[in-house]
Design a protein around this motif. Structure first.
Motif, PDB file in Angstrom:
ATOM      1  N   ARG A 107       0.950  -1.260   0.055  1.00  0.00           N
ATOM      2  CA  ARG A 107      -0.043  -0.016  -0.107  1.00  0.00           C
ATOM      3  C   ARG A 107       0.984   1.220  -0.164  1.00  0.00           C
ATOM      4  O   ARG A 107       0.375   2.201  -0.443  1.00  0.00           O
ATOM      5  CB  ARG A 107      -0.837   0.042   1.367  1.00  0.00           C
ATOM      6  N   GLY A 108       1.932   1.231   0.661  1.00  0.00           N
ATOM      7  CA  GLY A 108       2.772   2.546   0.829  1.00  0.00           C
ATOM      8  C   GLY A 108       2.499   3.373   1.682  1.00  0.00           C
ATOM      9  O   GLY A 108       1.460   3.135   2.454  1.00  0.00           O
ATOM     10  N   ILE A 109       3.179   4.362   1.720  1.00  0.00           N
ATOM     11  CA  ILE A 109       2.897   5.272   3.041  1.00  0.00           C
ATOM     12  C   ILE A 109       3.180   6.958   2.395  1.00  0.00           C
ATOM     13  O   ILE A 109       4.221   7.084   1.642  1.00  0.00           O
ATOM     14  CB  ILE A 109       3.851   5.208   4.194  1.00  0.00           C
ATOM     15  N   ASP A 110       2.162   7.630   2.625  1.00  0.00           N
ATOM     16  CA  ASP A 110       2.353   9.185   2.293  1.00  0.00           C
ATOM     17  C   ASP A 110       3.470   9.897   3.054  1.00  0.00           C
ATOM     18  O   ASP A 110       3.027  10.510   4.173  1.00  0.00           O
ATOM     19  CB  ASP A 110       0.811   9.675   2.365  1.00  0.00           C
ATOM     20  N   SER A 135       6.216  11.515   7.262  1.00  0.00           N
ATOM     21  CA  SER A 135       7.476  11.298   7.554  1.00  0.00           C
ATOM     22  C   SER A 135       8.236  11.452   8.954  1.00  0.00           C
ATOM     23  O   SER A 135       8.798  10.603   9.256  1.00  0.00           O
ATOM     24  CB  SER A 135       8.392  12.138   6.518  1.00  0.00           C
ATOM     25  N   LYS A 136       7.426  12.426   9.512  1.00  0.00           N
ATOM     26  CA  LYS A 136       7.723  12.716  10.729  1.00  0.00           C
ATOM     27  C   LYS A 136       7.475  11.854  11.974  1.00  0.00           C
ATOM     28  O   LYS A 136       8.054  11.894  13.204  1.00  0.00           O
ATOM     29  CB  LYS A 136       7.809  14.190  11.512  1.00  0.00           C
ATOM     30  N   GLU A 137       6.342  11.194  11.533  1.00  0.00           N
ATOM     31  CA  GLU A 137       5.615  10.287  12.442  1.00  0.00           C
ATOM     32  C   GLU A 137       6.061   8.811  12.357  1.00  0.00           C
ATOM     33  O   GLU A 137       5.357   8.015  13.038  1.00  0.00           O
ATOM     34  CB  GLU A 137       4.088  10.410  12.384  1.00  0.00           C
ATOM     35  N   HIS A 146      -2.529   3.037   8.375  1.00  0.00           N
ATOM     36  CA  HIS A 146      -3.915   2.153   7.702  1.00  0.00           C
ATOM     37  C   HIS A 146      -4.534   1.480   8.875  1.00  0.00           C
ATOM     38  O   HIS A 146      -4.657   0.291   9.244  1.00  0.00           O
ATOM     39  CB  HIS A 146      -3.094   1.158   6.923  1.00  0.00           C
ATOM     40  N   PRO A 147      -5.634   2.324   9.453  1.00  0.00           N
ATOM     41  CA  PRO A 147      -6.110   2.115  10.469  1.00  0.00           C
ATOM     42  C   PRO A 147      -7.154   0.934  10.323  1.00  0.00           C
ATOM     43  O   PRO A 147      -7.551   0.109  11.149  1.00  0.00           O
ATOM     44  CB  PRO A 147      -7.075   3.479  10.800  1.00  0.00           C
ATOM     45  N   ASP A 148      -7.385   0.467   8.835  1.00  0.00           N
ATOM     46  CA  ASP A 148      -8.246  -0.512   8.522  1.00  0.00           C
ATOM     47  C   ASP A 148      -7.826  -1.879   8.787  1.00  0.00           C
ATOM     48  O   ASP A 148      -8.225  -2.731   8.777  1.00  0.00           O
ATOM     49  CB  ASP A 148      -8.753  -0.167   6.964  1.00  0.00           C
ATOM     50  N   VAL A 149      -6.414  -1.826   8.880  1.00  0.00           N
ATOM     51  CA  VAL A 149      -5.635  -3.033   9.031  1.00  0.00           C
ATOM     52  C   VAL A 149      -5.057  -3.177  10.542  1.00  0.00           C
ATOM     53  O   VAL A 149      -4.768  -2.390  10.833  1.00  0.00           O
ATOM     54  CB  VAL A 149      -4.297  -2.988   8.173  1.00  0.00           C
ATOM     55  N   GLY A 176      24.200   1.672  16.258  1.00  0.00           N
ATOM     56  CA  GLY A 176      24.816   2.471  15.327  1.00  0.00           C
ATOM     57  C   GLY A 176      24.531   2.868  14.103  1.00  0.00           C
ATOM     58  O   GLY A 176      25.408   3.170  13.080  1.00  0.00           O
ATOM     59  N   GLY A 177      23.293   2.265  13.465  1.00  0.00           N
ATOM     60  CA  GLY A 177      23.036   2.392  12.057  1.00  0.00           C
ATOM     61  C   GLY A 177      22.045   3.301  12.078  1.00  0.00           C
ATOM     62  O   GLY A 177      21.616   4.116  12.899  1.00  0.00           O
ATOM     63  N   GLN A 178      21.315   3.642  10.788  1.00  0.00           N
ATOM     64  CA  GLN A 178      20.188   4.428  10.571  1.00  0.00           C
ATOM     65  C   GLN A 178      19.418   3.642   9.442  1.00  0.00           C
ATOM     66  O   GLN A 178      19.653   2.902   8.751  1.00  0.00           O
ATOM     67  CB  GLN A 178      20.757   5.631   9.958  1.00  0.00           C
ATOM     68  N   VAL A 179      17.974   4.099   9.501  1.00  0.00           N
ATOM     69  CA  VAL A 179      16.993   3.680   8.570  1.00  0.00           C
ATOM     70  C   VAL A 179      16.691   4.901   7.475  1.00  0.00           C
ATOM     71  O   VAL A 179      16.305   5.859   7.963  1.00  0.00           O
ATOM     72  CB  VAL A 179      15.772   3.165   9.547  1.00  0.00           C
ATOM     73  N   GLU A 180      16.589   4.377   6.194  1.00  0.00           N
ATOM     74  CA  GLU A 180      16.086   5.369   5.152  1.00  0.00           C
ATOM     75  C   GLU A 180      14.742   4.658   4.595  1.00  0.00           C
ATOM     76  O   GLU A 180      14.878   3.530   4.420  1.00  0.00           O
ATOM     77  CB  GLU A 180      17.150   5.751   4.368  1.00  0.00           C
ATOM     78  N   VAL A 181      13.797   5.513   4.331  1.00  0.00           N
ATOM     79  CA  VAL A 181      12.569   4.867   3.818  1.00  0.00           C
ATOM     80  C   VAL A 181      12.017   5.725   2.573  1.00  0.00           C
ATOM     81  O   VAL A 181      12.182   7.074   2.499  1.00  0.00           O
ATOM     82  CB  VAL A 181      11.354   4.993   4.912  1.00  0.00           C
ATOM     83  N   ASP A 182      11.783   4.801   1.565  1.00  0.00           N
ATOM     84  CA  ASP A 182      11.226   5.370   0.163  1.00  0.00           C
ATOM     85  C   ASP A 182      10.041   4.876   0.023  1.00  0.00           C
ATOM     86  O   ASP A 182       9.954   3.625  -0.071  1.00  0.00           O
ATOM     87  CB  ASP A 182      12.267   5.279  -0.940  1.00  0.00           C
ATOM     88  N   SER A 183       8.921   5.628  -0.089  1.00  0.00           N
ATOM     89  CA  SER A 183       7.594   4.891  -0.299  1.00  0.00           C
ATOM     90  C   SER A 183       6.607   5.650  -1.240  1.00  0.00           C
ATOM     91  O   SER A 183       6.895   7.087  -1.118  1.00  0.00           O
ATOM     92  CB  SER A 183       7.099   4.707   1.122  1.00  0.00           C
TER      93      SER A 183
END
Length: 397
Positions: free
Chosen positions: A336-339, A344-346, A355-358, A376-383
């Protein structure tokens, strides 16, 4: 003739070979003067007169050498310079400042020799003074730079002390918060369980004639389930974090490790063929606590299945990449992806769901982000909404 070739050297202007001792003395690039043993000036060259701004007749037989210095210089010369001359007949590189007629100061280095008579009596002092104005400026600039570096070092030391203090304070606060959350969730669980039990008794024993009673009971039951889920989630997060902090890192073979996780998720994708593609050719192993890696991958893969696009078979690719001194673990799905423009800040906030329906607790991404930062790592997200999401997790080798 040159030794290297047969070319003739250019003819010299014979005027260059002519020398006039008086001219050399007067126009030398340094100051020359002669004085009696008590310092009375008897001769000065034009260079020194030019520096001082005096006429010759204003100084010769009227002033002493030491009177040309600052008060501190006079004291030094009389207590140190003159006795040294009498003792060893010469002094070298004594630092003084000349007081010019217009009030300006000119820093100089003094070299002097004491000439004696045939009987060994002091006759005359011959002094040479070198202008060290530029050298003094350079030394002062070096001193200023050193002082600035010392001040910056002290500021950095103070900043480091403050940072260490803040880190210790944050560590204490985090520990206190974890303890508070665990205690609060533990203390709240029993009364909420009691409420749930009483509610079940109420539903089975009571009769409600109001037509609005049934939906209200359903809403109350849903609220109870939500409270219980939140309390259970808080407890699990704290318990899991405490357990993971004590586990040692080890080398994990990603292929078999991920396959084991996927087998545990089989009920979630039973209607479809295996939706997973694994590619760990770039980096086949990862050094990390096994339980931490399991929790991280399980949450990402289960989320990819849970938030699959309705009507579209899920496709999930798990791979690794090498990035210098780091390893990139990539989990990509077509769900479904994320807007991200809105959320992004949340994204990694506790109990935040998009996705409250799930059905879900909103703890998965929070826990993934916390585990990654812990090592000591980091997470990047593309959606992209309705197209899918890619998580890129950068971990130290």
């Amino acid at each position: 003739m040159s030794e290297d070739n047969n070319e003739l050297l250019p003819d010299l202007d014979l005027r260059l070979t002519e020398s006039n001792p008086d001219d050399l003395y007067d126009r030398a690039p340094c100051g020359y003067c002669s004085c009696l043993p008590d310092g009375t000036l008897v001769r000065l060259n034009q260079t020194l007169l030019g520096w001082l701004g005096y006429r010759r007749e204003e100084l010769v037989a009227r002033r002493c050498l030491q009177e040309l210095f600052t008060i501190g210089g006079q004291l030094h010369y009389e207590t140190h310079g003159a006795p040294l001359l009498l003792l060893q007949d010469q002094v070298r590189e004594l630092s003084y400042s000349l007081r010019c007629k217009d009030g300006r100061m000119r820093p100089v280095l003094l070299n002097a020799v004491l000439v004696r008579t045939a009987e060994g009596q002091p006759l005359v002092i011959q002094a040479t003074l070198f202008d060290i104005t530029e050298r003094r400026k350079y030394e002062q600039e070096l001193l200023r730079t050193k002082q600035l570096a010392e001040e910056q070092r002290e500021q950095l030391a103070r900043a480091n002390e403050q940072l260490v203090s803040k880190n210790e304070q944050l560590t204490r606060i985090n520990a206190d918060l974890d303890s508070f959350v665990y205690t609060a969730s533990h203390d709240l669980k029993q009364p909420i369980d009691n409420m749930a039990g009483l509610f079940e008794e109420l539903k089975s024993a009571a009769t409600f004639h109001d037509p609005q009673a049934a939906p209200m009971l359903t809403m109350f039951e849903g609220a109870l389930r939500q409270i219980l889920s939140t309390i259970q989630g808080l407890t699990e997060v704290v318990q899991q974090q405490r357990a993971l902090e004590q586990l040692p890192a080890e080398e994990v073979a990603l292929q078999s490790f991920t396959e084991d996780i996927i087998r545990g998720l089989q009920p979630m994708y039973a209607p479809y063929a295996t939706p997973f593609v694994l590619d760990f050719g770039a980096v086949p192993t990862l050094r990390m606590a096994r339980s931490s890696l399991h929790s991280m991958l399980y949450n990402l893969l289960s989320n990819a299945l849970k938030y699959a696009m309705p009507g579209r078979a899920p496709h999930i690719r798990v791979s690794t990449e090498a990035a210098g001194d780091r390893v990139v673990l990539v989990v990509q799905d077509n769900g479904r992806g994320i807007d991200l423009t809105r959320h992004s800040k949340e994204l990694f906030q506790l109990f935040r769901r998009f996705h409250p329906d799930v059905e879900g607790s909103g703890m998965g991404l929070y826990l993934v982000n916390r585990l990654v930062h812990q090592v000591g790592g980091q997470v990047e997200v593309d959606s992209t909404v309705d197209q899918g999401t890619t998580f890129r997790i950068y971990l130290p080798r």
